[in-house]
Design a protein around this motif. Structure first.
Motif, PDB file in Angstrom:
ATOM      1  N   ILE A 264      -0.099  -0.714   5.339  1.00 20.21           N
ATOM      2  CA  ILE A 264      -1.184  -1.056   5.580  1.00 20.21           C
ATOM      3  C   ILE A 264      -2.165   0.005   5.633  1.00 20.21           C
ATOM      4  CG2 ILE A 264      -1.333  -0.986   8.112  1.00 20.21           C
ATOM      5  CD1 ILE A 264      -3.058  -3.488   8.225  1.00 20.21           C
ATOM      6  N   PHE A 265      -3.350   0.159   4.622  1.00 16.02           N
ATOM      7  CA  PHE A 265      -4.424   1.383   4.418  1.00 16.02           C
ATOM      8  C   PHE A 265      -5.673   0.829   4.856  1.00 16.02           C
ATOM      9  CE2 PHE A 265      -0.335   2.059   2.342  1.00 16.02           C
ATOM     10  CZ  PHE A 265      -0.342   3.546   2.215  1.00 16.02           C
ATOM     11  N   PHE A 266      -6.207   1.947   5.330  1.00 16.82           N
ATOM     12  CA  PHE A 266      -7.805   1.680   5.372  1.00 16.82           C
ATOM     13  C   PHE A 266      -8.275   1.776   4.202  1.00 16.82           C
ATOM     14  CE2 PHE A 266     -11.940   3.387   6.734  1.00 16.82           C
ATOM     15  CZ  PHE A 266     -12.683   2.360   7.383  1.00 16.82           C
ATOM     16  N   ASN A 267      -9.422   0.910   3.793  1.00 19.01           N
ATOM     17  CA  ASN A 267      -9.760   1.196   2.195  1.00 19.01           C
ATOM     18  C   ASN A 267     -11.323   1.083   2.434  1.00 19.01           C
ATOM     19  OD1 ASN A 267      -9.733   1.190  -0.455  1.00 19.01           O
ATOM     20  ND2 ASN A 267      -9.594  -1.104  -0.504  1.00 19.01           N
ATOM     21  N   LYS A 268     -12.077   1.851   2.988  1.00 14.21           N
ATOM     22  CA  LYS A 268     -13.508   2.163   2.926  1.00 14.21           C
ATOM     23  C   LYS A 268     -13.866   3.348   2.952  1.00 14.21           C
ATOM     24  CE  LYS A 268     -17.282  -0.050   5.401  1.00 14.21           C
ATOM     25  NZ  LYS A 268     -17.877  -0.770   6.695  1.00 14.21           N
ATOM     26  N   PRO A 269     -14.535   3.794   1.973  1.00 16.47           N
ATOM     27  CA  PRO A 269     -14.920   3.154   0.687  1.00 16.47           C
ATOM     28  C   PRO A 269     -13.712   2.467  -0.096  1.00 16.47           C
ATOM     29  CG  PRO A 269     -15.071   5.374   0.222  1.00 16.47           C
ATOM     30  CD  PRO A 269     -14.646   5.160   1.709  1.00 16.47           C
ATOM     31  N   LEU A 270     -14.246   1.440  -1.033  1.00 12.80           N
ATOM     32  CA  LEU A 270     -13.302   0.875  -1.906  1.00 12.80           C
ATOM     33  C   LEU A 270     -12.557   1.979  -2.758  1.00 12.80           C
ATOM     34  CD1 LEU A 270     -11.834  -1.825  -2.645  1.00 12.80           C
ATOM     35  CD2 LEU A 270     -13.972  -1.815  -4.381  1.00 12.80           C
ATOM     36  N   ARG A 271     -11.311   2.066  -2.518  1.00 11.50           N
ATOM     37  CA  ARG A 271     -10.614   2.999  -3.528  1.00 11.50           C
ATOM     38  C   ARG A 271      -9.345   2.277  -3.990  1.00 11.50           C
ATOM     39  NH1 ARG A 271     -11.582   7.264   0.512  1.00 11.50           N
ATOM     40  NH2 ARG A 271     -13.081   8.631  -0.262  1.00 11.50           N
ATOM     41  N   LEU A 272      -8.627   1.424  -3.115  1.00 15.39           N
ATOM     42  CA  LEU A 272      -7.262   1.004  -3.595  1.00 15.39           C
ATOM     43  C   LEU A 272      -7.844  -0.809  -3.814  1.00 15.39           C
ATOM     44  CD1 LEU A 272      -5.061   2.011  -0.612  1.00 15.39           C
ATOM     45  CD2 LEU A 272      -5.242   2.847  -2.939  1.00 15.39           C
ATOM     46  N   ARG A 273      -7.827  -0.898  -5.152  1.00 15.86           N
ATOM     47  CA  ARG A 273      -8.094  -2.227  -5.604  1.00 15.86           C
ATOM     48  C   ARG A 273      -6.761  -3.068  -5.779  1.00 15.86           C
ATOM     49  NH1 ARG A 273     -13.597  -1.779  -7.679  1.00 15.86           N
ATOM     50  NH2 ARG A 273     -14.135   0.121  -7.633  1.00 15.86           N
ATOM     51  N   PRO A 274      -7.073  -4.332  -5.353  1.00 14.20           N
ATOM     52  CA  PRO A 274      -5.810  -5.243  -5.511  1.00 14.20           C
ATOM     53  C   PRO A 274      -5.242  -5.390  -6.738  1.00 14.20           C
ATOM     54  CG  PRO A 274      -7.292  -6.443  -3.828  1.00 14.20           C
ATOM     55  CD  PRO A 274      -7.991  -5.136  -4.606  1.00 14.20           C
ATOM     56  N   GLY A 275      -3.879  -5.195  -7.073  1.00 14.73           N
ATOM     57  CA  GLY A 275      -3.192  -5.190  -8.533  1.00 14.73           C
ATOM     58  C   GLY A 275      -2.912  -3.793  -8.892  1.00 14.73           C
ATOM     59  N   MET A 276      -3.581  -2.864  -8.203  1.00 10.09           N
ATOM     60  CA  MET A 276      -3.116  -1.479  -8.976  1.00 10.09           C
ATOM     61  C   MET A 276      -1.694  -1.083  -8.391  1.00 10.09           C
ATOM     62  SD  MET A 276      -6.571   0.541  -7.384  1.00 10.09           S
ATOM     63  CE  MET A 276      -6.206   2.356  -8.111  1.00 10.09           C
ATOM     64  N   PHE A 277      -1.052  -0.445  -9.615  1.00  7.97           N
ATOM     65  CA  PHE A 277       0.221  -0.117  -9.370  1.00  7.97           C
ATOM     66  C   PHE A 277       0.354   1.469  -9.151  1.00  7.97           C
ATOM     67  CE2 PHE A 277       4.350   1.309 -11.264  1.00  7.97           C
ATOM     68  CZ  PHE A 277       5.257   0.582 -10.551  1.00  7.97           C
ATOM     69  N   LEU A 278       0.889   1.883  -8.013  1.00  6.41           N
ATOM     70  CA  LEU A 278       0.624   3.463  -7.356  1.00  6.41           C
ATOM     71  C   LEU A 278       2.038   3.994  -7.113  1.00  6.41           C
ATOM     72  CD1 LEU A 278      -2.444   2.848  -5.074  1.00  6.41           C
ATOM     73  CD2 LEU A 278      -2.444   4.115  -7.589  1.00  6.41           C
ATOM     74  N   PRO A 279       2.321   5.192  -7.317  1.00 12.27           N
ATOM     75  CA  PRO A 279       3.403   5.757  -6.658  1.00 12.27           C
ATOM     76  C   PRO A 279       3.225   6.014  -5.139  1.00 12.27           C
ATOM     77  CG  PRO A 279       1.768   7.707  -7.681  1.00 12.27           C
ATOM     78  CD  PRO A 279       1.586   6.122  -7.897  1.00 12.27           C
ATOM     79  N   VAL A 280       4.434   5.710  -4.419  1.00 11.76           N
ATOM     80  CA  VAL A 280       4.448   5.496  -3.094  1.00 11.76           C
ATOM     81  C   VAL A 280       5.264   6.605  -2.495  1.00 11.76           C
ATOM     82  CG1 VAL A 280       4.814   4.035  -0.918  1.00 11.76           C
ATOM     83  CG2 VAL A 280       3.648   3.081  -3.125  1.00 11.76           C
ATOM     84  N   ARG A 281       5.153   7.169  -1.475  1.00 11.38           N
ATOM     85  CA  ARG A 281       6.118   7.796  -0.445  1.00 11.38           C
ATOM     86  C   ARG A 281       6.001   7.548   0.953  1.00 11.38           C
ATOM     87  NH1 ARG A 281       4.294  13.761  -0.514  1.00 11.38           N
ATOM     88  NH2 ARG A 281       2.165  12.747  -0.484  1.00 11.38           N
ATOM     89  N   VAL A 282       7.277   7.364   1.404  1.00 12.52           N
ATOM     90  CA  VAL A 282       7.489   6.927   2.775  1.00 12.52           C
ATOM     91  C   VAL A 282       8.160   8.110   3.431  1.00 12.52           C
ATOM     92  CG1 VAL A 282       8.256   5.581   4.293  1.00 12.52           C
ATOM     93  CG2 VAL A 282       7.645   4.466   2.273  1.00 12.52           C
ATOM     94  N   LEU A 283       7.445   8.686   4.428  1.00 19.50           N
ATOM     95  CA  LEU A 283       8.045   9.916   5.161  1.00 19.50           C
ATOM     96  C   LEU A 283       8.908   9.472   6.599  1.00 19.50           C
ATOM     97  CD1 LEU A 283       4.639  11.946   5.223  1.00 19.50           C
ATOM     98  CD2 LEU A 283       6.142  11.531   3.467  1.00 19.50           C
ATOM     99  N   VAL A 284      10.120   9.753   6.318  1.00 18.51           N
ATOM    100  CA  VAL A 284      11.192   9.348   7.387  1.00 18.51           C
ATOM    101  C   VAL A 284      11.464  10.608   8.298  1.00 18.51           C
ATOM    102  CG1 VAL A 284      13.263   8.447   7.793  1.00 18.51           C
ATOM    103  CG2 VAL A 284      11.831   7.570   5.795  1.00 18.51           C
ATOM    104  N   PRO A 285      11.119  10.630   9.347  1.00 15.60           N
ATOM    105  CA  PRO A 285      11.455  11.807  10.374  1.00 15.60           C
ATOM    106  C   PRO A 285      13.048  11.874  10.176  1.00 15.60           C
ATOM    107  CG  PRO A 285      10.206  10.310  11.700  1.00 15.60           C
ATOM    108  CD  PRO A 285      10.394   9.512  10.464  1.00 15.60           C
ATOM    109  N   ALA A 286      13.332  13.206  10.149  1.00 12.31           N
ATOM    110  CA  ALA A 286      14.728  13.763   9.857  1.00 12.31           C
ATOM    111  C   ALA A 286      15.256  13.840  11.284  1.00 12.31           C
ATOM    112  CB  ALA A 286      14.717  15.139   9.333  1.00 12.31           C
ATOM    113  N   GLY A 287      16.739  13.290  11.256  1.00  7.61           N
ATOM    114  CA  GLY A 287      17.334  13.330  12.566  1.00  7.61           C
ATOM    115  C   GLY A 287      17.353  14.745  13.128  1.00  7.61           C
ATOM    116  N   GLY A 288      17.113  14.765  14.634  1.00  7.86           N
ATOM    117  CA  GLY A 288      17.346  15.845  15.193  1.00  7.86           C
ATOM    118  C   GLY A 288      16.262  16.723  15.099  1.00  7.86           C
ATOM    119  N   THR A 289      16.155  17.932  16.055  1.00  7.70           N
ATOM    120  CA  THR A 289      15.080  19.133  15.710  1.00  7.70           C
ATOM    121  C   THR A 289      15.845  20.267  15.213  1.00  7.70           C
ATOM    122  OG1 THR A 289      15.183  19.465  17.923  1.00  7.70           O
ATOM    123  CG2 THR A 289      13.670  17.887  17.258  1.00  7.70           C
TER     124      THR A 289
END
Length: 359
Positions: A264-289
């Motif tokens: 879910i993304f905040f979209n004000k002002p309007l930048r993300l328009r329904p139907g747009m195809f975009l590259p996505v990155r999901v940031l997963v915390p690495a195990g341990g410190t």
């Protein structure tokens, strides 16, 4: 020759012009001295190393979609379920328009509306008469409340009801208003058409928040979790927007062997328009410190990864380290570096040039 070769050559020549002898007698073989004023001129920056948590980046693509509960269908609401609710008089909005909550979209000639107004006025008169008779006094407020509820069920706003009470004038055309602020996706209302109760006149969507549906390969699914950061990059401006993961599908697509992950993304002002195809990155915390440092702080010397440490204002040391796979611009250091040491993180190639010059 490549541009990279000439850039490195230029840096080495400039370092030789700006810097004094990098290996004074008091410096050890793995050390060089650079005057503090030269460090500032060359833009060499450092940071204190501290334990932290790195990230694993899952890269995929996604499609922008609307959120279902932020879509509204504008329909007339009848009282008596008549075959015909009324007739459209005038349309004030068109497809693509940005409308606000409460804005008039269309006016409709409605017998239901006329009847509801008349009943409300009669209930007010009855209440005034009933005040004189103790036997009928308890019933008059209930009759007025029922008539008021019928008006509100038709979508009549408070100020129009107050005006009706004040003037006693019955209006023929019902104003149908937008229930939310948003964009008109579809307009079906046409001037002069007959409409029934429940007919869709407009479809309006609020796009202040949108969702992005990404497809993640099944081998990456075990690393995913709700609340993780999801980032997308706009192709036209290069701007990166951040959201969070709110849904991970329990089902794998048998054709693509992927799992739907929704952000879910905040979209004000309007930048993300329904139907747009975009590259996505999901940031997963690495195990341990552990020790995670910027990738640009690691250099190769003699075929081995090395970093540069600032031990004094004008004294730098080179040290071999062992690193893991980089994720999100950071690399984990498994050996050779300790918390509290000051690491060169910007323009370290100048320091490397001094070590090369001192050999």
């Amino acid at each position: 020759m490549s541009l990279r070769f000439f850039r490195i050559l230029f840096c080495l020549i400039l370092a030789g012009l700006l810097l004094p002898d990098p290996r004074p007698a008091e410096a050890l073989p793995d050390q060089v001295r650079i005057p503090p004023d030269v460090v500032r001129t060359l833009g060499i920056e450092t940071m204190v190393v501290s334990p932290g948590r790195g990230v694993r980046v899952i890269r995929t693509n996604g499609v922008v979609a609307m959120i279902d509960d932020r879509i509204r269908y504008v329909t007339p609401r009848s009282i008596h379920r008549l075959a015909i609710f009324g007739y459209v008089r005038r349309v004030y909005a068109d497809t693509g328009d940005l409308v606000t909550r409460g804005q008039v979209l269309v006016t409709v000639f409605s017998p239901d509306y006329i009847e509801a107004q008349q009943e409300y006025l009669q209930s007010i008169r009855l209440e005034r008469i009933s005040d004189r008779s103790p036997s009928t006094r308890p019933f008059s407020p209930k009759i007025r409340e029922a008539a008021l509820a019928r008006l509100k069920n038709l979508g009549v706003v408070d100020r129009e009801i107050a005006l009706l009470e004040k003037t006693g004038i019955v209006h023929k055309n019902l104003k149908i208003r937008s229930p939310i602020s948003g964009y008109v996706l579809t307009k079906m209302a046409v001037s002069g058409q007959a409409i029934n109760s429940g007919d869709r006149l407009f479809v309006i969507a609020n796009l202040d928040w949108v969702r992005i549906n990404a497809q993640v390969y099944q081998q990456d699914v075990p690393f995913l979790g709700l609340g993780q950061t999801m980032k997308v990059r706009l192709p036209d401006t290069g701007l990166t927007l951040s959201g969070r993961v709110i849904y991970i599908s329990p089902v794998t697509d048998p054709k693509t062997r992927t799992v739907t992950v929704r952000g879910i993304f905040f979209n004000k002002p309007l930048r993300l328009r329904p139907g747009m195809f975009l590259p996505v990155r999901v940031l997963v915390p690495a195990g341990g410190t552990g020790l995670w440092i910027p990738k640009k702080a690691v250099f190769l010397a003699g075929g081995h990864p090395v970093v540069f440490l600032q031990e004094q204002k004008d004294l730098f040391r080179i040290r071999r380290v062992s690193v893991g796979a980089s994720e999100g611009g950071l690399v984990p250091v498994t050996s050779g570096l300790h918390p509290g040491e000051r690491l060169v993180v910007r323009n370290g190639f100048w320091v490397k040039a001094q070590f090369e010059r001192g050999k």
